[in-house]
Write a protein that holds these residues in place. Sequence first.
Motif, PDB file in Angstrom:
ATOM      1  N   ARG A 194      69.200  44.138  34.864  1.00 26.27           N
ATOM      2  CA  ARG A 194      68.081  44.981  34.440  1.00 26.27           C
ATOM      3  C   ARG A 194      68.131  45.283  32.953  1.00 26.27           C
ATOM      4  NH1 ARG A 194      65.475  46.718  38.800  1.00 26.27           N
ATOM      5  NH2 ARG A 194      64.532  48.516  37.808  1.00 26.27           N
ATOM      6  N   VAL A 195      69.233  44.954  32.314  1.00 23.05           N
ATOM      7  CA  VAL A 195      69.361  44.963  30.855  1.00 23.05           C
ATOM      8  C   VAL A 195      70.100  43.699  30.478  1.00 23.05           C
ATOM      9  CG1 VAL A 195      70.357  46.098  28.850  1.00 23.05           C
ATOM     10  CG2 VAL A 195      69.326  47.474  30.654  1.00 23.05           C
ATOM     11  N   ALA A 196      69.504  42.859  29.627  1.00 24.55           N
ATOM     12  CA  ALA A 196      70.123  41.573  29.299  1.00 24.55           C
ATOM     13  C   ALA A 196      69.633  41.085  27.948  1.00 24.55           C
ATOM     14  CB  ALA A 196      69.813  40.542  30.379  1.00 24.55           C
ATOM     15  N   LEU A 197      70.440  40.243  27.321  1.00 23.54           N
ATOM     16  CA  LEU A 197      70.054  39.487  26.141  1.00 23.54           C
ATOM     17  C   LEU A 197      70.089  38.020  26.517  1.00 23.54           C
ATOM     18  CD1 LEU A 197      71.957  41.232  23.192  1.00 23.54           C
ATOM     19  CD2 LEU A 197      69.501  41.257  23.628  1.00 23.54           C
ATOM     20  N   VAL A 198      68.958  37.352  26.457  1.00 17.54           N
ATOM     21  CA  VAL A 198      68.877  35.957  26.878  1.00 17.54           C
ATOM     22  C   VAL A 198      68.815  35.050  25.655  1.00 17.54           C
ATOM     23  CG1 VAL A 198      67.795  36.541  29.065  1.00 17.54           C
ATOM     24  CG2 VAL A 198      66.360  36.076  27.089  1.00 17.54           C
ATOM     25  N   GLU A 199      69.493  33.920  25.762  1.00 16.57           N
ATOM     26  CA  GLU A 199      69.536  32.953  24.670  1.00 16.57           C
ATOM     27  C   GLU A 199      69.088  31.567  25.105  1.00 16.57           C
ATOM     28  OE1 GLU A 199      73.525  33.082  23.260  1.00 16.57           O
ATOM     29  OE2 GLU A 199      73.238  34.929  22.117  1.00 16.57           O
ATOM     30  N   SER A 200      68.726  31.415  26.363  1.00 13.85           N
ATOM     31  CA  SER A 200      68.294  30.115  26.867  1.00 13.85           C
ATOM     32  C   SER A 200      67.315  30.331  28.012  1.00 13.85           C
ATOM     33  CB  SER A 200      69.493  29.295  27.343  1.00 13.85           C
ATOM     34  OG  SER A 200      70.108  29.920  28.459  1.00 13.85           O
ATOM     35  N   GLN A 201      66.612  29.261  28.375  1.00 10.26           N
ATOM     36  CA  GLN A 201      65.655  29.360  29.463  1.00 10.26           C
ATOM     37  C   GLN A 201      66.352  29.600  30.801  1.00 10.26           C
ATOM     38  OE1 GLN A 201      62.100  29.243  29.146  1.00 10.26           O
ATOM     39  NE2 GLN A 201      62.488  30.149  31.145  1.00 10.26           N
ATOM     40  N   ALA A 202      67.557  29.023  30.958  1.00  7.03           N
ATOM     41  CA  ALA A 202      68.285  29.214  32.206  1.00  7.03           C
ATOM     42  C   ALA A 202      68.649  30.681  32.415  1.00  7.03           C
ATOM     43  CB  ALA A 202      69.550  28.345  32.210  1.00  7.03           C
ATOM     44  N   SER A 203      69.112  31.350  31.375  1.00 10.18           N
ATOM     45  CA  SER A 203      69.463  32.765  31.511  1.00 10.18           C
ATOM     46  C   SER A 203      68.228  33.621  31.726  1.00 10.18           C
ATOM     47  CB  SER A 203      70.230  33.243  30.276  1.00 10.18           C
ATOM     48  OG  SER A 203      69.458  33.064  29.097  1.00 10.18           O
ATOM     49  N   ALA A 204      67.104  33.267  31.106  1.00  7.05           N
ATOM     50  CA  ALA A 204      65.857  34.006  31.328  1.00  7.05           C
ATOM     51  C   ALA A 204      65.395  33.886  32.770  1.00  7.05           C
ATOM     52  CB  ALA A 204      64.771  33.507  30.377  1.00  7.05           C
ATOM     53  N   ASP A 205      65.555  32.693  33.370  1.00  5.39           N
ATOM     54  CA  ASP A 205      65.176  32.504  34.773  1.00  5.39           C
ATOM     55  C   ASP A 205      66.044  33.347  35.703  1.00  5.39           C
ATOM     56  OD1 ASP A 205      63.221  30.730  34.018  1.00  5.39           O
ATOM     57  OD2 ASP A 205      64.440  28.946  34.384  1.00  5.39           O
ATOM     58  N   LEU A 206      67.334  33.440  35.411  1.00 10.42           N
ATOM     59  CA  LEU A 206      68.235  34.232  36.250  1.00 10.42           C
ATOM     60  C   LEU A 206      67.869  35.717  36.195  1.00 10.42           C
ATOM     61  CD1 LEU A 206      71.690  32.559  35.478  1.00 10.42           C
ATOM     62  CD2 LEU A 206      70.367  32.410  37.595  1.00 10.42           C
ATOM     63  N   VAL A 207      67.563  36.212  35.013  1.00  7.89           N
ATOM     64  CA  VAL A 207      67.179  37.616  34.875  1.00  7.89           C
ATOM     65  C   VAL A 207      65.861  37.881  35.589  1.00  7.89           C
ATOM     66  CG1 VAL A 207      66.568  39.429  33.240  1.00  7.89           C
ATOM     67  CG2 VAL A 207      68.456  37.883  32.724  1.00  7.89           C
TER      68      VAL A 207
END
Length: 399
Positions: A194-207
Amino acid sequence: MSFAAVICASHSTVATPSPAKGGGVELRAGLQFAGHSLVEYQARQAAEAGASHILILVSAVTQALSRAVDRLTADRIPVALVRDMVSLVREAPRDRDMLLIADGAIIAQKYFTAVAAHPGNVLLCLDDTRASAGFERIDGQHRWAGLLRVSPDLLFGTLDMLGDWDLELTLMRAAVQAGGYRVVVPQEDLLEGRVALVESQASADLVAQALLGAQRDIPSTEGGAEHYVLSRLAAQIAPMLLRTQVPAIQVRMGGMALAAMGVIAAVLGWPLFGILLMLCGLIASLTADRLGQLARHSQDDGWVALMPSLIVLLGVIVLGDEAGARMEGIYLAILLGIVLLAVRWRRASGQKWWLLFTPGSALILIFLATLVSGVSGGLMLATLCALGSVGSLVLGKRA
C-alpha cells in the motif's frame, strides 16, 4: 488551508531501453498502472485529496504525458506540465501549501488524506527496517515514504537556492530540518504494497494486484450476495483484466450483454442457464466497479452502472412470466429495485449486509429453489425475503 501539488516525473526505469521504442529510456511516470500511466494515477490521487492545482515536473514533454494531461483536463482536474525550476517558481501558487509526490511513488489514498489534513510541513514516513531499505533515510528511526507537504515559505526558500540539486530530496531534508509533522505508515501496509516505490513495469503490476485485492479504504456499494459472494469472484477477475489494460466501461458493457443473454435464455425456456448468465453479468459489473475504483475514477452511480442489475430485474419478470407467476415476478422486481437503489446510492448505511436482499441474492435463491420445487416456488420465497429486506430498511431509517 488549501494546497497545490507537484508530481516529480523525470526518473527513468531500471528496464533496458526497448529497440521497438527507438532505444529511448522509459520514464517511471509512464509505467502502466490501474488502467493508465502512473503519473495520471498520482494526479487523480492528489485531486481526490483536495489539490486545487497540479504541476507535473518533467525533463521532457512526451506524447504520453500530453495525452495524460488531456484526459485529466477532460475530467476537470487542473494540471500543467513544467520542465524546469524557473517554470515551477512561476506556476506554483504562493498563497498555499504544496503537496510533493515522489517519482514512482504508489501510496494508498488514505495517506494522501492524512497528509492533506495537516497544514504546514508534513512528511509521510516509514519505520527504518529491512523492508523499507529501498526508501530514502531520514534519520536513524524513519525513512521517507515519497509524500510530503510543505509551506510556501519553505517551498520558495528552497526553489531560490542556486546550483544543481534534486527537488524531492532537498525539499524532504528541508521539511525534516523544519521539524515537520510525521505521519508513520504501519509496517503491515508497507508489506502489503500500500506504500511502494516502483522502478519497473513488473513491480508496478505487483503493487496493482496488492491494492486491488485489499481496497479496504473504498466504501462498499454492494450488499447481500454481491457483497459476500459475487464481489469475491470479481476481485479474482479484476487483476487479470488490469494487466491487459481493459477499460472498465468495456467490462460494464460486457456485463450488460451477459445479463441480456440471460434474459433471452429465460424467454426460450432455459431458466437455470439464464440465471447463470445473469449472475455472470452482475460479476462483470462488479469487476468494472473495482477497475474504476483502483484507477481513482469517481464512483459511477449513474444509470449506466445500474444497467446490468436493471436487466437482471427484467429477467426476474421474465422468469415469473414463463412460470405462470407474472405478478409475483413484477412484485419481486420492484422490491429488488428499491433495495438496489438504496445500496447503490448509499441510502442503506447502518444496515447489515446480509439483511440487504439484492438482485444477486434473488438469483441465487431462485436458482436453488428451482432445483427443488420449480421457478414459482423460488419467486415466492424470494419475494418474502425482499419484503423483509425493504422492511428492515424502512424500520432502520425510522430508528
